[in-house]
Write an enzyme that holds these catalytic residues in place. Structure first.
Site, PDB file in Angstrom:
ATOM      1  N   ASP A  11      29.728  61.615   1.978  1.00 15.84           N
ATOM      2  CA  ASP A  11      29.673  60.532   1.444  1.00 15.84           C
ATOM      3  C   ASP A  11      28.058  59.912   1.255  1.00 15.84           C
ATOM      4  OD1 ASP A  11      28.949  60.029   3.632  1.00 15.84           O
ATOM      5  OD2 ASP A  11      30.355  57.670   3.711  1.00 15.84           O
ATOM      6  N   ASP A  16      23.379  61.713   4.735  1.00 20.79           N
ATOM      7  CA  ASP A  16      24.088  62.992   3.849  1.00 20.79           C
ATOM      8  C   ASP A  16      22.974  63.746   3.060  1.00 20.79           C
ATOM      9  OD1 ASP A  16      27.565  61.773   5.011  1.00 20.79           O
ATOM     10  OD2 ASP A  16      25.529  60.551   4.147  1.00 20.79           O
ATOM     11  N   GLN A 228      17.412  50.503   9.000  1.00 25.03           N
ATOM     12  CA  GLN A 228      18.104  50.640  10.147  1.00 25.03           C
ATOM     13  C   GLN A 228      17.062  50.015  10.743  1.00 25.03           C
ATOM     14  OE1 GLN A 228      20.137  52.721  11.270  1.00 25.03           O
ATOM     15  NE2 GLN A 228      20.915  53.918   9.840  1.00 25.03           N
ATOM     16  N   HIS A 240      21.939  60.989  11.283  1.00 24.61           N
ATOM     17  CA  HIS A 240      22.969  60.974  12.179  1.00 24.61           C
ATOM     18  C   HIS A 240      24.169  62.659  10.938  1.00 24.61           C
ATOM     19  CE1 HIS A 240      23.525  57.197  13.384  1.00 24.61           C
ATOM     20  NE2 HIS A 240      23.256  56.928  12.045  1.00 24.61           N
ATOM     21  N   ASP A 241      23.740  62.694  10.238  1.00 23.83           N
ATOM     22  CA  ASP A 241      24.850  63.765   9.977  1.00 23.83           C
ATOM     23  C   ASP A 241      24.211  65.183   9.289  1.00 23.83           C
ATOM     24  OD1 ASP A 241      26.564  61.657   9.349  1.00 23.83           O
ATOM     25  OD2 ASP A 241      26.056  61.428   6.604  1.00 23.83           O
TER      26      ASP A 241
HETATM   27  C1  BDR Z   1      27.287  57.485  10.187  1.00 27.10           C
HETATM   28  O1  BDR Z   1      27.666  56.869   8.635  1.00 27.10           O
HETATM   29  C2  BDR Z   1      27.497  56.335   7.563  1.00 27.10           C
HETATM   30  O2  BDR Z   1      26.492  55.597   7.413  1.00 27.10           O
HETATM   31  C3  BDR Z   1      25.977  57.660   8.052  1.00 27.10           C
HETATM   32  O3  BDR Z   1      26.018  58.328   6.589  1.00 27.10           O
HETATM   33  C4  BDR Z   1      26.757  58.108   8.913  1.00 27.10           C
HETATM   34  O4  BDR Z   1      27.554  59.274   8.583  1.00 27.10           O
HETATM   35  C5  BDR Z   1      27.240  57.168  12.110  1.00 27.10           C
HETATM   36  O5  BDR Z   1      27.216  56.103  11.988  1.00 27.10           O
HETATM   37 CA    CA Z   2      27.703  60.040   6.058  1.00 23.73          CA
END
Ligand code: BDR
Ligand code: CA
Length: 317
Positions: A11, A16, A228, A240-241
């Site tokens: 997404d 991502d 952030q 994260h991703d």
């Molecule tokens: C996840 O939430 C989304 O905002 C980011 O793309 C990641 O996949 C982190 O909690």
């Molecule tokens: Ca994501």
């Protein structure tokens, strides 16, 4: 290591987008298709963003399929506070030529899995709606999944509520369907992704790669790290991703522990929490390999290698 076939459901979303760069540029992976779900932003936005990224990288031949606009049960939530109005605020892209394929992402997932030899890893880094719907549409597709690797959940704190992480909270029922599909699951949650903080010196390091991908990385992190900081107070944005894709490129990158994991579907204050029985209190069988640690320097090496694999210019024009 043999080339690994993957389906990547996402997404985009800044993190991502970095995962997509890594997946699309790594010869160790065969990216069969990119499926798109609403999450960080609406489906129109996330689909457009994926096309922008692939076009920028000169990888327009990789097919993009848009899928579910809404979660299975709950109301839609987005993450505009982090990813902005477009879902990918920051970079300025040239006019978009690339379009999503006409086939619905859920149909594409079913078709691809059913015609496979059971050797496809499904990576998700958004709400798990598309995969869950595919499993409901064609239950036999589950047997064809080699492993589900997801960014989502947390056995410590959440990031949308104290209990829940965004991707799970955005569609808890879908996560439940995927976690109970009887296939191996690797859950990469906030517990480890909050260890890969993209500090300014990391952004400077990646900028020195000077490829089309590294320039996009710098533009993405400019927005992502600022929001952030505003929302969570981090000095560097947690990337994260890309941990999902990086963990496929180096199986030793992430340390996992088998745990029984249940999604809280109560619609109460802990709705969407991944209840991970780290100490085996419940005496129930493990249902997922949950990430508990990550080799942080190795992660940044993988990201840098990934960004350097692209040409200087891509096909931005
Ligand atoms: C996840 O939430 C989304 O905002 C980011 O793309 C990641 O996949 C982190 O909690
Ligand atoms: Ca994501």
């Amino acid at each position: 290591m043999a080339v690994q076939k993957i389906l990547y459901d996402c997404d985009p979303g800044h993190d991502d987008a970095v995962a997509l760069m890594l997946a699309a540029g790594s010869p160790e992976l065969e990216l069969l298709g990119v499926t798109i779900v609403a999450g960080n932003q609406t489906l129109d936005n996330t689909g457009r963003n994926a096309c922008h990224v692939l076009q920028w990288l000169g990888r327009e031949e990789i097919p993009v399929y848009t899928g579910c606009e809404r979660p299975m049960v709950r109301d839609r939530v987005t993450a505009g506070d982090i990813h902005g109005e477009t879902g990918l605020d920051g970079p300025v892209f040239p006019p978009l030529r690339k379009r999503p394929e006409p086939e619905h992402a859920v149909r594409f997932l079913v078709r691809t899995l059913m015609s496979s030899q059971g050797d496809v890893t499904v990576v998700t880094s958004g709400p798990m709606t598309n995969l869950a719907m595919a499993l409901r549409m064609e239950p036999a597709a589950a047997e064809k999944i080699r492993r589900i690797v997801l960014m989502g959940g947390s056995y410590t704190n959440g990031n949308v509520t104290p209990a829940a992480e965004f991707n799970i909270l955005a569609d808890p029922e879908a996560a439940h369907v995927c976690f109970t599909a009887g296939r191996p699951v690797t859950m990469i949650g906030l517990d480890v992704t909050r260890k890969v903080l993209c500090y300014p010196e990391i952004v400077e390091r990646m900028a020195r790669a000077d490829t089309c991908a590294s320039r996009l990385f710098v533009d993405l992190m400019g927005h992502f790290c600022r929001t952030q900081k505003e929302v969570f107070g981090w000095e560097g944005g947690p990337l994260h991703d890309p941990v999902t894709i990086a963990s496929l490129l180096d199986p030793a990158l992430v340390v996992t522990k088998p745990m029984n994991v249940r999604i809280d579907l109560s619609h109460g204050e802990s709705y969407g929490r991944t209840n991970c029985d780290a100490f085996g209190y419940l005496g129930l069988p493990a249902t997922a390999d949950v990430a508990v640690d990550i080799d942080v320097p190795r992660f940044w090496d993988i990201i840098e290698t990934g960004l350097r694999r692209y040409s200087e210019t891509g096909k931005q024009a």
